[in-house]
Design a protein around this motif. Sequence first.
Motif, PDB file in Angstrom:
ATOM      1  N   VAL A  82      52.768  40.001  46.872  1.00 16.04           N
ATOM      2  CA  VAL A  82      52.040  41.526  47.598  1.00 16.04           C
ATOM      3  C   VAL A  82      51.525  41.666  46.394  1.00 16.04           C
ATOM      4  O   VAL A  82      50.004  42.318  46.535  1.00 16.04           O
ATOM      5  N   MET A  83      51.508  41.692  44.508  1.00 15.16           N
ATOM      6  CA  MET A  83      51.104  42.491  43.944  1.00 15.16           C
ATOM      7  C   MET A  83      49.714  42.415  43.280  1.00 15.16           C
ATOM      8  O   MET A  83      49.671  41.249  43.742  1.00 15.16           O
ATOM      9  N   ARG A  84      49.145  42.692  42.872  1.00 13.33           N
ATOM     10  CA  ARG A  84      47.607  42.552  42.128  1.00 13.33           C
ATOM     11  C   ARG A  84      48.035  42.275  41.109  1.00 13.33           C
ATOM     12  O   ARG A  84      48.559  42.736  40.065  1.00 13.33           O
ATOM     13  N   ALA A  85      46.987  40.704  40.709  1.00 18.20           N
ATOM     14  CA  ALA A  85      47.230  40.324  39.498  1.00 18.20           C
ATOM     15  C   ALA A  85      45.599  40.645  38.499  1.00 18.20           C
ATOM     16  O   ALA A  85      45.732  40.333  37.979  1.00 18.20           O
ATOM     17  N   ASP A  86      44.168  41.215  39.915  1.00 20.13           N
ATOM     18  CA  ASP A  86      43.558  41.728  39.144  1.00 20.13           C
ATOM     19  C   ASP A  86      43.114  42.618  38.793  1.00 20.13           C
ATOM     20  O   ASP A  86      42.644  43.278  39.131  1.00 20.13           O
ATOM     21  N   VAL A  87      43.797  43.603  37.701  1.00 20.57           N
ATOM     22  CA  VAL A  87      44.107  44.905  37.301  1.00 20.57           C
ATOM     23  C   VAL A  87      43.267  44.865  36.305  1.00 20.57           C
ATOM     24  O   VAL A  87      43.357  44.023  35.452  1.00 20.57           O
ATOM     25  N   ALA A  88      42.331  46.484  36.259  1.00 23.11           N
ATOM     26  CA  ALA A  88      42.036  46.846  35.210  1.00 23.11           C
ATOM     27  C   ALA A  88      43.484  47.534  34.016  1.00 23.11           C
ATOM     28  O   ALA A  88      43.702  48.402  34.713  1.00 23.11           O
ATOM     29  N   MET A  89      42.703  46.829  33.084  1.00 22.04           N
ATOM     30  CA  MET A  89      43.694  47.377  31.731  1.00 22.04           C
ATOM     31  C   MET A  89      43.022  48.043  31.015  1.00 22.04           C
ATOM     32  O   MET A  89      41.595  48.215  30.831  1.00 22.04           O
ATOM     33  N   ALA A  90      43.917  49.121  30.208  1.00 18.15           N
ATOM     34  CA  ALA A  90      43.385  49.002  29.098  1.00 18.15           C
ATOM     35  C   ALA A  90      44.442  48.871  27.561  1.00 18.15           C
ATOM     36  O   ALA A  90      45.022  48.896  28.074  1.00 18.15           O
ATOM     37  N   THR A  91      43.872  49.260  26.111  1.00 18.84           N
ATOM     38  CA  THR A  91      44.767  49.046  25.281  1.00 18.84           C
ATOM     39  C   THR A  91      44.543  50.120  24.416  1.00 18.84           C
ATOM     40  O   THR A  91      43.689  51.725  25.322  1.00 18.84           O
ATOM     41  N   PRO A  92      45.802  50.113  23.885  1.00 19.38           N
ATOM     42  CA  PRO A  92      46.236  51.425  23.427  1.00 19.38           C
ATOM     43  C   PRO A  92      46.079  52.711  22.693  1.00 19.38           C
ATOM     44  O   PRO A  92      44.974  54.219  22.266  1.00 19.38           O
ATOM     45  N   ASP A  93      44.613  52.459  21.900  1.00 18.55           N
ATOM     46  CA  ASP A  93      43.202  53.107  21.001  1.00 18.55           C
ATOM     47  C   ASP A  93      42.019  52.759  22.258  1.00 18.55           C
ATOM     48  O   ASP A  93      40.709  53.247  21.221  1.00 18.55           O
ATOM     49  N   LEU A  94      41.667  52.666  22.724  1.00 24.28           N
ATOM     50  CA  LEU A  94      40.946  53.003  24.098  1.00 24.28           C
ATOM     51  C   LEU A  94      40.628  54.588  23.732  1.00 24.28           C
ATOM     52  O   LEU A  94      41.800  55.195  24.374  1.00 24.28           O
ATOM     53  N   ALA A  99      38.315  56.046  29.362  1.00 23.78           N
ATOM     54  CA  ALA A  99      39.879  55.743  30.080  1.00 23.78           C
ATOM     55  C   ALA A  99      40.019  56.531  31.766  1.00 23.78           C
ATOM     56  O   ALA A  99      39.941  56.238  32.989  1.00 23.78           O
ATOM     57  N   ALA A 100      39.302  57.867  31.466  1.00 24.03           N
ATOM     58  CA  ALA A 100      38.966  58.420  31.896  1.00 24.03           C
ATOM     59  C   ALA A 100      38.200  58.591  33.113  1.00 24.03           C
ATOM     60  O   ALA A 100      38.079  58.844  34.483  1.00 24.03           O
ATOM     61  N   TYR A 108      40.625  54.385  40.767  1.00 22.93           N
ATOM     62  CA  TYR A 108      42.258  53.527  40.418  1.00 22.93           C
ATOM     63  C   TYR A 108      43.112  54.924  40.141  1.00 22.93           C
ATOM     64  O   TYR A 108      42.948  55.885  39.801  1.00 22.93           O
ATOM     65  N   GLY A 109      44.229  54.479  40.051  1.00 23.55           N
ATOM     66  CA  GLY A 109      45.250  55.394  40.362  1.00 23.55           C
ATOM     67  C   GLY A 109      45.767  55.720  38.720  1.00 23.55           C
ATOM     68  O   GLY A 109      46.277  56.226  38.483  1.00 23.55           O
ATOM     69  N   CYS A 110      45.663  54.347  38.310  1.00 24.70           N
ATOM     70  CA  CYS A 110      46.534  54.043  36.963  1.00 24.70           C
ATOM     71  C   CYS A 110      46.006  53.048  35.817  1.00 24.70           C
ATOM     72  O   CYS A 110      45.087  52.543  36.917  1.00 24.70           O
ATOM     73  N   LEU A 111      45.898  53.027  34.858  1.00 22.67           N
ATOM     74  CA  LEU A 111      45.882  51.776  33.915  1.00 22.67           C
ATOM     75  C   LEU A 111      46.890  51.229  33.021  1.00 22.67           C
ATOM     76  O   LEU A 111      47.814  52.501  32.667  1.00 22.67           O
ATOM     77  N   PRO A 112      47.732  49.865  33.104  1.00 22.22           N
ATOM     78  CA  PRO A 112      48.150  49.591  32.582  1.00 22.22           C
ATOM     79  C   PRO A 112      47.757  49.657  30.969  1.00 22.22           C
ATOM     80  O   PRO A 112      46.934  49.106  31.031  1.00 22.22           O
ATOM     81  N   VAL A 113      48.816  49.926  29.863  1.00 23.65           N
ATOM     82  CA  VAL A 113      48.298  49.806  28.685  1.00 23.65           C
ATOM     83  C   VAL A 113      48.843  48.297  28.017  1.00 23.65           C
ATOM     84  O   VAL A 113      50.106  48.587  28.558  1.00 23.65           O
ATOM     85  N   VAL A 114      48.104  47.547  27.373  1.00 20.95           N
ATOM     86  CA  VAL A 114      48.802  46.230  27.286  1.00 20.95           C
ATOM     87  C   VAL A 114      48.173  45.953  25.862  1.00 20.95           C
ATOM     88  O   VAL A 114      47.190  46.181  25.627  1.00 20.95           O
TER      89      VAL A 114
END
Length: 152
Positions: A82-94, A99-100, A108-114
């Motif tokens: 069920v999960m979404r694999a094609d997710v927009a992500m951010a890096t910690p240094d973005l 990001a906003a 989007y409601g969130c950005l995973p930080v990878v």
Amino acid sequence: MLTTRDLMTEDLIALRDTDSLLEAQKAMEQARIRHLPIIDAAGAFVGLLTHRDLLAASVSRLAEIDEATQDEIYAGIPINEVMRADVAMATPDLPLRQAAEVLLTQKYGCLPVVEGGKLVGILTASDFIRLCLDLMDALEASEQLECEDCQD
């Protein structure tokens, strides 16, 4: 310049892609969150499960299915179905402004930080609301100080 690292939440709740939707639902309810990062056995970020995804996977209440039956259904479905694999992500240094802009323009409601393939945080719209409130408090305090200085 502020970066994603400055605002992201690092104390994360994440589940494995092999966990069930029932485990995801319970984790989201207990933590009162709407976005759940998903990792694999090695801890690499592989997707995102949202509250909307759970609702889409549920049986309609119009079908008159009781909660126990819905829980049984959720217990038999792994998150990776069920999960979404094609997710927009951010890096910690973005830069935080970038990001906003992504959250706002893409709705989007969130950005995973990878970082290096590993989940290190999550940045949510709620984080920005909290920042906005802090900035408003600081602005109001500054204006009050100016006003007091004008009266002296």
